[in-house]
Design an enzyme around this catalytic site. Structure first.
Site, short mmCIF file in Angstrom:
data_model
loop_
_atom_site.label_atom_id
_atom_site.label_comp_id
_atom_site.label_asym_id
_atom_site.label_seq_id
_atom_site.Cartn_x
_atom_site.Cartn_y
_atom_site.Cartn_z
N ASP A 115 -0.95 0.90 -2.34
CA ASP A 115 -0.59 2.28 -2.01
C ASP A 115 0.18 2.91 -3.18
O ASP A 115 -0.33 2.97 -4.30
CB ASP A 115 0.21 2.26 -0.70
CG ASP A 115 0.48 3.63 -0.10
OD1 ASP A 115 -0.27 4.03 0.80
OD2 ASP A 115 1.44 4.28 -0.53
N ASP A 249 -8.85 0.98 6.54
CA ASP A 249 -7.74 1.88 6.21
C ASP A 249 -8.22 3.32 6.19
O ASP A 249 -9.18 3.65 5.49
CB ASP A 249 -7.18 1.47 4.84
CG ASP A 249 -5.91 2.21 4.46
OD1 ASP A 249 -5.45 3.06 5.24
OD2 ASP A 249 -5.37 1.90 3.39
N GLY A 275 -6.48 -2.76 8.60
CA GLY A 275 -6.14 -1.44 8.12
C GLY A 275 -5.24 -1.43 6.91
O GLY A 275 -5.33 -2.28 6.02
N HIS A 276 -4.32 -0.47 6.89
CA HIS A 276 -3.53 -0.13 5.70
C HIS A 276 -2.61 -1.26 5.26
O HIS A 276 -2.61 -1.65 4.10
CB HIS A 276 -2.72 1.13 6.02
CG HIS A 276 -2.03 1.74 4.84
ND1 HIS A 276 -2.72 2.27 3.77
CD2 HIS A 276 -0.71 1.93 4.58
CE1 HIS A 276 -1.85 2.76 2.89
NE2 HIS A 276 -0.63 2.55 3.36
N PHE A 277 -1.81 -1.79 6.18
CA PHE A 277 -0.87 -2.86 5.84
C PHE A 277 -1.51 -4.21 6.14
O PHE A 277 -1.14 -4.92 7.07
CB PHE A 277 0.44 -2.67 6.60
CG PHE A 277 1.31 -1.60 6.02
CD1 PHE A 277 1.93 -1.78 4.79
CD2 PHE A 277 1.51 -0.40 6.67
CE1 PHE A 277 2.73 -0.80 4.23
CE2 PHE A 277 2.31 0.60 6.13
CZ PHE A 277 2.92 0.39 4.90
#
Length: 300
Positions: A115, A249, A275-277
């Site tokens: 990120d 994500d 997903g993102h984490f």
């Protein structure tokens, strides 16, 4: 007859140290673990979290590697100067991390970027490409293809830094959004500790931190023009690279992962069903991949 038995042999305890360094007049927090003479692995966190996101990865690497995970200004335990007097930019974050490495005498390092950690890391790479020994990318962008529909209102803010456009993004620091970043794309939410969003939201809710986040979000526009130079350095220096990417994500979707294949030849590519984490959900898959990659690429 008495029998004397030896105490059981225990594995060494891998201690993570929680330290501060003064950089440009700011107290910068960083986590450090592992042998000081081992190869260094630099962990660069994303939004809206801090080095807290690496709390499980650090001890999983510290038996063989010297691990460093800093918090940027305004994040985690680092100082949060008033945004009215301090410029929260990715240039500033890159300079802070670079000076921290200088203070610690670190000249070579593998780098894990996620990120916001990606544009921080790219600035280090652009300044000193020979310092990078290996690269791990987890949902961190370096290509235009990665900025999909989610980014449309943010791009509107980049194009017009008006109060209206700025205020329209304040939902990004609400609790519901913080929880969404952890849970979106996750098959089994019970794998994700609620401590994550409680921890992150407490820091986001500090007085003036929302303005910090809006400033950083606006400065993200400066990263996009750097992409061609970063890609050129990929082609020239060819750092060994591991992609471990949460393919579901919403923020940094898999469209941003595939373009790395264009420029990097020594590339190992893994899309994970999360997903993102991704580390919070798939650390049991990611940590063996990361250890194996580092063991092969940093040996000798």
């Amino acid at each position: 007859m008495s029998v004397t038995t030896s105490p059981p042999v225990r594995a060494p305890q891998l201690v993570t140290h929680h330290r501060f360094a003064t950089i440009d007049g700011l107290k910068i927090f960083y986590r450090e673990a592992g042998p000081m003479d081992a190869p260094t692995v630099l962990l660069l966190h994303g939004f809206p979290t801090s080095s807290h996101m690496f709390r499980h990865l650090i001890p999983a690497l510290a038996d063989r590697y010297h691990v460093i995970a800093p918090d940027y200004p305004g994040y985690g335990q680092s100082d949060m100067p008033d945004p009215a007097t301090y410029a929260y930019t990715f240039d500033a974050f890159g300079n802070i991390v670079g000076k921290l490495l200088d203070d610690l005498g670190i000249t070579k390092y593998a780098m894990y970027v996620m990120d916001y950690g990606a544009p921080v890391g790219w600035r280090l790479f652009l300044k000193s490409p020979e310092s990078l020994t290996a690269l791990i990318v987890q949902n961190g962008n370096a290509y235009d293809e990665g900025l999909t529909r989610f980014w449309d209102p943010i791009k509107a803010y980049w194009n017009d830094n008006s109060k209206q456009n700025r205020d329209a993004l304040r939902w990004l620091v609400n609790l519901d959004t913080t929880k969404f970043q952890y849970l979106d794309g996750v098959d089994d939410p019970t794998r994700i500790s609620p401590d994550n969003w409680v921890h992150d939201q407490a820091l986001l809710d500090r007085p003036k931190n929302v303005e910090v986040q809006m400033d950083v979000m606006y400065d993200y526009r400066t990263n996009v023009p750097l992409y061609p130079a970063v890609q050129a350095l990929f082609r020239k220096h060819q750092p060994p690279t591991l992609i471990v990417w949460g393919e579901r994500d919403t923020i940094f979707p898999a469209e941003g992962a595939h373009p790395y294949k264009r420029d990097l030849t020594d590339l190992e590519f893994h899309l994970l069903p999360t997903g993102h984490f991704a580390l919070e959900d798939r650390s049991d898959e990611m940590i063996p991949l990361i250890r194996d990659f580092l063991d092969r690429k940093l040996s000798g």
